[in-house]
Scaffold this active site. Structure first.
Site, short mmCIF file in Angstrom:
data_model
loop_
_atom_site.label_atom_id
_atom_site.label_comp_id
_atom_site.label_asym_id
_atom_site.label_seq_id
_atom_site.Cartn_x
_atom_site.Cartn_y
_atom_site.Cartn_z
N TYR A 31 45.96 30.03 16.89
CA TYR A 31 44.87 29.31 17.54
C TYR A 31 44.36 28.19 16.63
O TYR A 31 44.24 27.03 17.05
CB TYR A 31 43.73 30.28 17.86
CG TYR A 31 42.59 29.65 18.62
CD1 TYR A 31 42.69 29.42 19.99
CD2 TYR A 31 41.41 29.31 17.97
CE1 TYR A 31 41.64 28.85 20.68
CE2 TYR A 31 40.36 28.73 18.65
CZ TYR A 31 40.47 28.51 20.02
OH TYR A 31 39.43 27.92 20.71
N SER A 86 38.58 22.76 18.20
CA SER A 86 37.73 23.91 17.91
C SER A 86 37.29 23.85 16.46
O SER A 86 37.96 23.24 15.62
CB SER A 86 38.49 25.21 18.16
OG SER A 86 37.82 26.32 17.61
#
Length: 268
Positions: free
Chosen positions: A158, A145
């Site tokens: 995350y 990401s």
């Protein structure tokens, strides 16, 4: 599943394929002629995904599996062996997201981040990589990401686990490249999904302004990069510039984000 299908280019295993970007990967690879083994822990959605995959004229082999199980990689390989199948492509897409400080994140959720983003990706990549290396060919794509460059309060778990995926994938790419296997890290930023919580009209505007990209467009380009054996894909010049911008973001700005978004209770 359906017996009549066009000639297959091979088999692609896609985790988290029952919805979202994972389903987009499954459908895109099916469109390109690959049989698909979608893996998910959402059984109803998984069966519906398999139905949609079969509409492309390829084989679909839905497999229900909890990837937080430490033995998930062995369970998946045992299923493939029982069917006499070999995977030509592995897409490690399954993951979770939450917007909370580390202290406000439950221990169970912390474990889930580590299990899905670190252990499952590592063990599946290793297990499939070994088999692909023995055959002298194969493609692996691991979903990182843009947040892997973003140590912002509220997405610490995350961002950190996605950073692990990127670094692990880049290193594995070099370890396996001489064996005919490529490993690609996809680092999406600004994808038009429900993650942002934008109203439909604002999401459409963001797409027109190229501030975000549709999942289908991102997946199409990511698959292109994977099949070409590229080591990394970042979607769009804006996101590449954002990496630099995030790197020079001063601490007061990061703390402002925390106060505005976390301390006021805007959490997901």
């Amino acid at each position: 599943m359906a017996e009549e299908k066009r000639h297959s280019k091979g088999l692609a295993v896609v985790t988290g394929a029952s919805s979202g970007i994972g389903l987009c990967f499954a459908l895109e690879l099916a469109r390109r002629g690959y049989d698909i083994m979608p893996v998910s822990n959402q059984n109803e959605e998984l069966q519906e995904a398999a139905r949609r995959i079969e509409e492309s004229g390829v084989g679909a082999y839905p497999f229900f599996c909890d990837l937080t199980d430490p033995l998930a990689h062995e369970i998946i390989l045992e299923y493939l062996d029982s069917k006499g199948m070999e995977a030509d492509i592995l897409v490690n897409n399954a993951g979770i997201f939450s917007f909370n400080t580390v202290g406000e994140t439950s221990e169970g959720k912390l474990d889930c981040f580590i299990d899905l983003h670190c252990r499952a990706v590592t063990k599946l990549s290793r297990a499939f990589g070994l088999r692909m290396s023995a055959r002298g060919k194969g493609r692996i794509l691991n979903m990182s990401s843009m947040s892997c460059w973003t140590p912002m309060p509220g997405i610490a778990m995350y961002a950190a686990t996605k950073a692990y995926i990127r670094v692990f994938t880049r290193a594995l790419h070099y370890e396996l490249r001489d064996s005919g296997v490529s490993v690609t890290a996809a680092c999406p930023g600004g994808i038009a999904t429900s993650l942002f919580g934008l109203p439909d009209n604002l999401m459409r505007l963001a797409i027109r302004l190229h501030a975000v990209q549709t999942p289908e467009k991102f997946v199409r380009k990511a698959v292109d990069k994977m099949l070409k054996g590229k080591k990394q894909y970042i979607n769009g010049p804006i996101n590449r510039l954002a990496i630099f911008a995030v790197g020079i973001t001063p601490t007061p700005v990061r703390m402002l984000v925390k106060r505005k978004m976390l301390d006021r209770g805007i959490k997901r």
